[in-house]
Design a protein around this motif. Sequence first.
Motif, PDB file in Angstrom:
ATOM      1  N   UNK B  78       0.841  -1.205   0.000  1.00 63.06           N
ATOM      2  CA  UNK B  78       0.000   0.000   0.000  1.00 63.06           C
ATOM      3  C   UNK B  78       0.872   1.250   0.000  1.00 63.06           C
ATOM      4  N   UNK B  79       1.905   1.224   0.828  1.00 66.19           N
ATOM      5  CA  UNK B  79       2.795   2.368   0.912  1.00 66.19           C
ATOM      6  C   UNK B  79       3.505   2.618  -0.403  1.00 66.19           C
ATOM      7  N   UNK B  82       1.078   4.150  -3.003  1.00 64.38           N
ATOM      8  CA  UNK B  82       0.750   5.549  -2.756  1.00 64.38           C
ATOM      9  C   UNK B  82       1.963   6.431  -3.016  1.00 64.38           C
ATOM     10  N   UNK B  83       3.133   5.937  -2.630  1.00 68.49           N
ATOM     11  CA  UNK B  83       4.363   6.693  -2.871  1.00 68.49           C
ATOM     12  C   UNK B  83       4.561   6.933  -4.360  1.00 68.49           C
ATOM     13  N   UNK B  86       1.893   9.417  -5.724  1.00 63.42           N
ATOM     14  CA  UNK B  86       2.141  10.811  -5.372  1.00 63.42           C
ATOM     15  C   UNK B  86       3.380  11.358  -6.053  1.00 63.42           C
ATOM     16  N   UNK B  90      -1.309  10.475 -10.183  1.00 68.25           N
ATOM     17  CA  UNK B  90      -2.333   9.466  -9.877  1.00 68.25           C
ATOM     18  C   UNK B  90      -2.929   9.024 -11.191  1.00 68.25           C
ATOM     19  N   UNK B 169      -7.211   2.417  -4.933  1.00 65.23           N
ATOM     20  CA  UNK B 169      -7.095   3.621  -4.112  1.00 65.23           C
ATOM     21  C   UNK B 169      -6.318   4.709  -4.861  1.00 65.23           C
TER      22      UNK B 169
ATOM     23  N   UNK C 171      -0.013   6.137   5.386  1.00 64.55           N
ATOM     24  CA  UNK C 171      -0.079   6.197   3.926  1.00 64.55           C
ATOM     25  C   UNK C 171      -1.360   6.887   3.487  1.00 64.55           C
ATOM     26  N   UNK C 172      -2.474   6.517   4.145  1.00 66.88           N
ATOM     27  CA  UNK C 172      -3.763   7.089   3.767  1.00 66.88           C
ATOM     28  C   UNK C 172      -3.783   8.583   4.050  1.00 66.88           C
ATOM     29  N   UNK C 174      -1.215  10.574   4.034  1.00 69.81           N
ATOM     30  CA  UNK C 174      -0.418  11.217   2.998  1.00 69.81           C
ATOM     31  C   UNK C 174      -1.178  11.342   1.704  1.00 69.81           C
ATOM     32  N   UNK C 175      -1.944  10.302   1.378  1.00 63.54           N
ATOM     33  CA  UNK C 175      -2.704  10.325   0.129  1.00 63.54           C
ATOM     34  C   UNK C 175      -3.759  11.414   0.175  1.00 63.54           C
ATOM     35  N   UNK C 178      -2.158  14.791   0.126  1.00 60.17           N
ATOM     36  CA  UNK C 178      -1.150  14.991  -0.919  1.00 60.17           C
ATOM     37  C   UNK C 178       0.190  15.394  -0.307  1.00 60.17           C
ATOM     38  N   UNK C 180       3.894  13.962   1.264  1.00 58.77           N
ATOM     39  CA  UNK C 180       4.804  12.816   1.223  1.00 58.77           C
ATOM     40  C   UNK C 180       5.322  12.370   2.585  1.00 58.77           C
ATOM     41  N   UNK C 183       4.017   9.395   4.439  1.00 63.95           N
ATOM     42  CA  UNK C 183       4.235   8.162   3.677  1.00 63.95           C
ATOM     43  C   UNK C 183       5.652   7.655   3.896  1.00 63.95           C
TER      44      UNK C 183
END
Lengths: 325, 231, 218
Positions: B78-79, B82-83, B86, B90, B169, C171-172, C174-175, C178, C180, C183
């Motif tokens: 998951x990390x 998302x990393x 970002x 996306x 996600x 993580x969530x 950070x998402x 927006x 970093x 994360x």
Amino acid sequence: MIEFRHVTKRFADGTVAVDDLSLVAPSHQITVLVGPSGCGKTTSLRMVNRMVDPSDGQILVDDEDIHALDAVRLRRGIGYVIQHAGLFPHKTVVDNIATVPKLLGWSRQQARQRALELIDQVGLEQQYAERYPAQLSGGQQQRVGVARALAADPPIMLMDEPFSAVDPVVRAQLQDEFLRLQRDLAKTIVFVTHDIDEAIKLGDNIVVLRVGGRLAQTDTPAGLLANPTDDFVAGFIGRDRGYRALSFVPGDDLRIQPLPDGVHVDTSYPYRRGGPLKAALDATLTAPGGRAVVVDERGTAVGVIDHQDVLAAVRRAETQRAETA
Amino acid sequence: MNDDNIVVGFVEYVGDPASWTGQDGLLWRILEHSVYTVLALAMAALIALPVGLLIGHTNRGSFLALNIANAGRALPTLGVLILVALATSIDIRPVMVALVLLGVPPILASTYAGIRNVDPDAVDAAVGMGMTGREILWRVEVPIALPLIISGLRAATLQIVSTATIAAIVALGGLGRPLLDSIATREYAQAMAAALLVAALAIAFDLVFAALTRVVVSPGVSGRRVARSRG
Amino acid sequence: MTEVLDYVSQSGDTVLSYLGEHIIMSIVPIGLALCFAIPLGWWAARRPVLTSVLLSMGGIAYSVPSIALFIVLPLVFGYQIISLTNIIVALTIYSTALLVRNVIDGLESVPDDVRLSATALGYGHLGRLLSVELPVAVPVIAAGLRVVTVTNVSMVSVGALIGKGGLGNLFMEGLRSDYMAPIIVGLVLSVLLALSLDGLLVMGQRWLTPWVRVRAGR
């Protein structure tokens, strides 16, 4: 014919596996390399098909320096049998045996036909043709290994302790059948073993190697038993070599006494007329009362012998040898 | 949350054809998810199989093969997703890249292990009978290593199906979309439906590999238990 | 880099509580899994039919993506979806599925003569298991434990999608914002946690099997 000229093999860590080895393995004969662990016998064998390349010296096959030949093509012309057969587990017995022919471009039909013939020749039943190696016993796997090496009918066979991994009864069977095969095929064979008895039984020429890869003695089995060059060879052969040498003395000279009338003679430990003196001596030692029955080729009793007769023959053979020496 | 409500809701949702058809329908999502999985697997295999075969056959670079799998496991997927999202955008492409990269370690490790575990006697015999390096690889090592290679592909597929689900996600479609959307809106009946479908899809892929193994792997390698003969 | 440090000083407490949750959700399933996997594995070892049934079931359990388990299991077993229990139960099932195979392989790797001598010396079944078979099987089981532990640490994060993810919550965050920094903090801590637990297991394994060290040292 295979010839080693001053071959040396030095490994990267400094060990000298083979040291200035020169020998000749004559064509159509079985040459046995024998010696204790560390004597370089396996390394020497593997230099013939260039699995290992020498550091110094030359190896010639039929007067051609093998170093100049393409290794892959060289190996396709040499049969190679190793201790645990190294069969391909994913292929059936038939497909294992047919491997080299297929590599050489034979048709599937031809290769398969040849494989089935070989299964017979090595003493396996046809029902094993479609089985997988995992379903075979050790002795059966070894037979397949030999068949696989014979498949493309190579003139030369290299065998590295092929019968060591099976029990003594199976080993004796395999050795006898191997000798029978060789009578028919007359290949040039280099055979490695650590077992001096196997060497004596199978070899036409025996090469004894010392630890460190130096040659100790080359001779026929009889010659080796009769005249070991030094203490190492004598020790390696074993103490009862005098007795074992008798297996190379023919028994045509034995004075056979006629069968006694009316007395029942025990035929359980027969001696076949003309066989080696060692067999005669064994028979007289095991038969009750020290008298053994002599039988002819068909098994019919033709006479008796006792210890005295055998020892007399031994003495005559000794005198003869002393005179011709 | 009332269990009965959820079961009723689930049956209603699944029974309604509108849930399945259409652009956001479940059938479409299943297809999407499968396509992402197959694509990512193919690309991961394209990278990892040759590398694994090469490292296994030559036995050089084994450090890489052994440690890359361990490293891969320690990273939370998951990390990473998302990393990556970002850091780039996306968008679907970086996510696919992440999926492919996550699929590489299992394939690489298992392929390498498969080749290394081939009986050295069989390889020695193959060299001795005059096979070239390439012939040894393809005619001896790969067929024997096949069970492990396929298990690597299987593990990678699981990893990819699973990660593709949560990749919704960060904008990936597939079954993760309805799953995560309905979790967010607390419509747990719909979440159930999506979850069960994901599970079924994963199991379906796994069964395909199981069948593949049975078809492709030689019985001599898969180990039939037959009594050994004597003599 | 400074962003990260800022974030840590600001939200240090939250991070720590997430870390704590994460540790619990990673370790408890493993303890539970061992309690299930060892008896199951012992029962199935050397019984091929049972072994393949168990392994097939385990295979199916392991195929299902974790997020699906997080949704379906609560409704089957009756606990809340958004709860520590949910994550723990799901990960216990995963870990057991993986570990059973290792326990079976480990126990089957004990040489027959070792087992027979143990029986001849007078060990009963349980005694032999505890004093002889398990210790010899430790390396294989430990290898599986290491894989399972590291995998669990990674999977706990997925729980963030339903609100219970330990470090995954970072993580969530950070998402959503927006941003970093959380994360990176989450990733670094997660990897460190995985490596530390792995290291502890390696030490534990060495402590439990001193004879392996001696052999290697010759």
